[in-house]
Write an enzyme that holds these catalytic residues in place. Sequence first.
Site, PDB file in Angstrom:
ATOM      1  N   ASP A 181      20.989 -43.260   1.892  1.00 46.68           N
ATOM      2  CA  ASP A 181      22.007 -42.893   2.884  1.00 46.68           C
ATOM      3  C   ASP A 181      23.200 -43.842   2.801  1.00 46.68           C
ATOM      4  OD1 ASP A 181      20.142 -40.988   3.773  1.00 46.68           O
ATOM      5  OD2 ASP A 181      19.251 -42.430   5.158  1.00 46.68           O
TER       6      ASP A 181
ATOM      7  N   GLY B  27      21.173 -48.613 -11.655  1.00 48.26           N
ATOM      8  CA  GLY B  27      22.504 -48.201 -11.243  1.00 48.26           C
ATOM      9  C   GLY B  27      22.617 -46.712 -11.002  1.00 48.26           C
TER      10      GLY B  27
ATOM     11  N   ASP C 276      17.002 -48.671   9.453  1.00 46.27           N
ATOM     12  CA  ASP C 276      17.655 -47.683   8.604  1.00 46.27           C
ATOM     13  C   ASP C 276      19.138 -47.969   8.362  1.00 46.27           C
ATOM     14  OD1 ASP C 276      15.204 -46.469   8.756  1.00 46.27           O
ATOM     15  OD2 ASP C 276      16.022 -44.461   8.995  1.00 46.27           O
TER      16      ASP C 276
ATOM     17  N   LEU D 115      19.889 -43.965 -10.122  1.00 42.06           N
ATOM     18  CA  LEU D 115      18.893 -44.451 -11.080  1.00 42.06           C
ATOM     19  C   LEU D 115      18.139 -45.674 -10.584  1.00 42.06           C
ATOM     20  CD1 LEU D 115      21.116 -44.153 -14.301  1.00 42.06           C
ATOM     21  CD2 LEU D 115      19.479 -42.473 -13.402  1.00 42.06           C
TER      22      LEU D 115
END
Length: 331
Positions: A263, A235, A309, A231
Amino acid sequence: MANGNQVDVVTIGESMVLFQPMPEGTITYAPLYAKSVGGAESNVALALSRLGKRTRWISRLGNDPFADIILSTLAGEGVDISQVIKDPENQTAVFFKESKGYGDPNVYYYRKNSAASMLSKQDIAETWFEGAKHLHVTGITPALGEYTTEMIKESMKQAKASGLTVSFDPNLRKKLWSEEKAKETLLSLIPLCDIFMPGLDEAEFLLGEKQEADYLHLFQQMGPKVVVLKLGTRGSLIQYGQEQKKEEVYKIDHIVDTVGAGDAFAAGLLSVILDSETPLADESLNKSVPKAIKRANLMGALATQFKGDWEGSPTLAEVESLAEGKQHTTR
């Protein structure tokens, strides 16, 4: 680090060499670029490796210096790269990312006809899943090439047949394929996984506008035992069996870069759930889920604090200190 053939998590997907302007700015006028490695599946493998899990990353790479950068980076972080296929005819993909100081960064991919886009189910070998406990895949790989969807489907089926549990992050990339094809393919993969972890926008894309709790129930009815709904700043929600839990966001003061947060979230979740020898048993989930979803939110939030990343991914000791509210000793 992987010990022999024993690994906790296998991931399959494309990694690319990432170039970013330095100093930070637009690509148009950048005199210099910093290079690093990026790719959803390798991001998860790298983050899990730092959290003490043994990981294996599988892909196709070209026979070029970019492939060497990727392989040396992953191997240096303890990821098993023994099953990577070298392709003499197709090249390793690259991509560029620029930040203009507001909103998410602009990302430009150069991956068409890359070596990874040539992956097919004929590439699948028994050794891919040898000694492994879990397979993690995303919705990016099916979008890469003509045969990659069937390769991912077959990999998920073979992994399950070999006794592995399977997680799936849809990781929707609309630039890679049509919305119609994306929806059809992603929905077809959900029944093949045990843990499904979409974002709210991805859930709406797949099922239309509904109540958040309804998404959890509907996805669970398709097959996964565990469904996690990310979300963002609110959260996350998780449904496991008949249980549902809401976990508040880990609060941070300033966002640097959101790329890779999903990820990191996946790595945080899996790092706890997979501690159990029977991770999907009701008793195991009742014990692991509260800690797992808390760590997932923490990892996702931390990933927004650095450029790149995965480079800022924390170690297990650092994560545990933060989760307990302790200050990590630095000197």
